[in-house]
Design a protein around this motif. Structure first.
Motif, mmCIF file in Angstrom:
data_model
loop_
_atom_site.group_PDB
_atom_site.id
_atom_site.type_symbol
_atom_site.label_atom_id
_atom_site.label_comp_id
_atom_site.label_asym_id
_atom_site.label_seq_id
_atom_site.Cartn_x
_atom_site.Cartn_y
_atom_site.Cartn_z
ATOM 1 N N LEU A 115 0.829 -1.202 0.000
ATOM 2 C CA LEU A 115 0.000 0.000 0.000
ATOM 3 C C LEU A 115 0.863 1.252 0.000
ATOM 4 C CD1 LEU A 115 -2.818 1.208 0.089
ATOM 5 C CD2 LEU A 115 -2.765 1.009 2.587
ATOM 6 N N ALA A 116 1.931 1.260 0.789
ATOM 7 C CA ALA A 116 2.830 2.417 0.832
ATOM 8 C C ALA A 116 3.507 2.623 -0.521
ATOM 9 C CB ALA A 116 3.870 2.219 1.930
ATOM 10 N N ARG A 117 3.927 1.542 -1.166
ATOM 11 C CA ARG A 117 4.594 1.645 -2.470
ATOM 12 C C ARG A 117 3.626 2.089 -3.557
ATOM 13 N NH1 ARG A 117 7.452 -4.079 -3.037
ATOM 14 N NH2 ARG A 117 7.999 -3.252 -5.121
ATOM 15 N N THR A 118 2.328 1.823 -3.356
ATOM 16 C CA THR A 118 1.321 2.211 -4.343
ATOM 17 C C THR A 118 1.246 3.727 -4.499
ATOM 18 O OG1 THR A 118 0.008 0.220 -3.916
ATOM 19 C CG2 THR A 118 -1.135 2.073 -4.923
ATOM 20 N N LEU A 119 1.508 4.453 -3.423
ATOM 21 C CA LEU A 119 1.433 5.915 -3.482
ATOM 22 C C LEU A 119 2.395 6.487 -4.519
ATOM 23 C CD1 LEU A 119 1.260 6.693 0.350
ATOM 24 C CD2 LEU A 119 -0.627 6.574 -1.287
ATOM 25 N N ARG A 120 3.461 5.747 -4.830
ATOM 26 C CA ARG A 120 4.462 6.234 -5.781
ATOM 27 C C ARG A 120 4.072 5.926 -7.226
ATOM 28 N NH1 ARG A 120 10.037 3.788 -3.692
ATOM 29 N NH2 ARG A 120 8.756 1.902 -3.773
ATOM 30 N N ILE A 121 3.059 5.070 -7.436
ATOM 31 C CA ILE A 121 2.721 4.677 -8.807
ATOM 32 C C ILE A 121 1.283 5.025 -9.168
ATOM 33 C CG2 ILE A 121 4.423 2.822 -8.855
ATOM 34 C CD1 ILE A 121 1.901 0.901 -8.507
ATOM 35 N N LEU A 122 0.645 5.904 -8.393
ATOM 36 C CA LEU A 122 -0.710 6.307 -8.731
ATOM 37 C C LEU A 122 -0.765 6.910 -10.128
ATOM 38 C CD1 LEU A 122 -1.990 7.794 -5.353
ATOM 39 C CD2 LEU A 122 -2.617 5.608 -6.401
ATOM 40 N N VAL A 123 0.307 7.642 -10.464
ATOM 41 C CA VAL A 123 0.479 8.126 -11.831
ATOM 42 C C VAL A 123 1.554 7.246 -12.460
ATOM 43 C CG1 VAL A 123 1.100 10.070 -13.305
ATOM 44 C CG2 VAL A 123 -0.147 10.471 -11.167
ATOM 45 N N HIS A 124 1.186 6.509 -13.512
ATOM 46 C CA HIS A 124 2.104 5.515 -14.076
ATOM 47 C C HIS A 124 2.062 5.563 -15.597
ATOM 48 C CE1 HIS A 124 3.878 1.550 -14.936
ATOM 49 N NE2 HIS A 124 4.403 1.612 -13.724
#
Length: 229
Positions: free
Chosen positions: A216-225
């Motif tokens: 979940l924490a790593r997801t914040l970095r790929i919301l825009v992909h």
């Protein structure tokens, strides 16, 4: 019965007096499932105050941009291969929507609206799936749910790899290990599916609450992909 080899069944089972094939079993104990469900509900409770105002703005933009419903519903394969209706903000022209998911989205897809292109790129189209989590059809973290007609190249997903069904031993998620490793977007080749499937099976086999928190924490970095289109 060699014709069953393609399904790789684990055993025969009886359900309501009918014979069935056991394709996979839930790797989580009752206590682990309860812990995971509690985590889902806590995360949703924390996200809702922020997500609701954003969702209202997105809904208004969709209404002003094109005709059709605000939400798009599509049947996806969930836990134990049971179908459920996933919710997304509509990002395509209503008359061109693909209910069965047989056509992968392309980078310059002419079905996508102006607002749709923005909300897909920023993952805002997925916000309504918080309702799927509340309903219990999805989890915050897990393998992403696919439509029944989804293809890798010209082959249906389960025809590419016999292990495909084992990813459905846990609830599908808003995000997952495959996504944070960069395996997002269309599956134009069998290799694209295999990479995603390998990550999903690794997640299923090695679940822990700490891993869910980390994903979940790593997801914040790929919301825009780059592959979100």
């Amino acid at each position: 019965m060699p014709e069953l080899d393609a399904l790789s069944p684990l055993a025969l089972t009886r359900i309501d007096g009918k014979t069935g094939l056991l394709l996979s079993s839930n790797p989580l104990s009752i206590s682990q499932r309860t812990l995971k469900r509690g985590f889902d509900l806590v995360v949703v409770a924390l996200l809702l105050p922020v997500a609701l105002p954003i969702a209202l703005l997105v809904a208004l933009a969709i209404v002003l941009d094109s005709r059709g419903p605000v939400l798009f519903r599509q049947q996806r394969i969930g836990l134990d291969n049971r179908p459920f209706d996933i919710l997304k903000f509509r990002s395509m022209r209503h008359e061109a929507s693909d209910a069965k998911g047989t056509r992968s989205t392309a980078r310059d897809d002419d079905r996508i609206t102006r607002v749709g292109r923005f909300i897909r790129r920023t993952s805002l189209d997925e916000l309504p799936q918080l309702a799927n989590v509340i309903a219990g059809d999805m989890s915050i973290v897990g393998p992403r749910p696919h439509a029944e007609g989804s293809r890798a190249g010209d082959a249906l997903f389960w025809d590419v790899d016999a292990r495909y069904w084992h990813r459905h031993a846990v609830k599908p998620g808003l995000t997952g290990l495959a996504q944070v490793r960069g395996h997002r977007g269309a599956t134009h080749t069998s290799g694209a599916l295999s990479d995603r499937l390998q990550a999903d099976l690794e997640y299923v086999a090695n679940w822990s609450l700490a891993r869910d928190v980390g994903i979940l924490a790593r997801t914040l970095r790929i919301l825009v992909h780059a592959n979100a289109y």
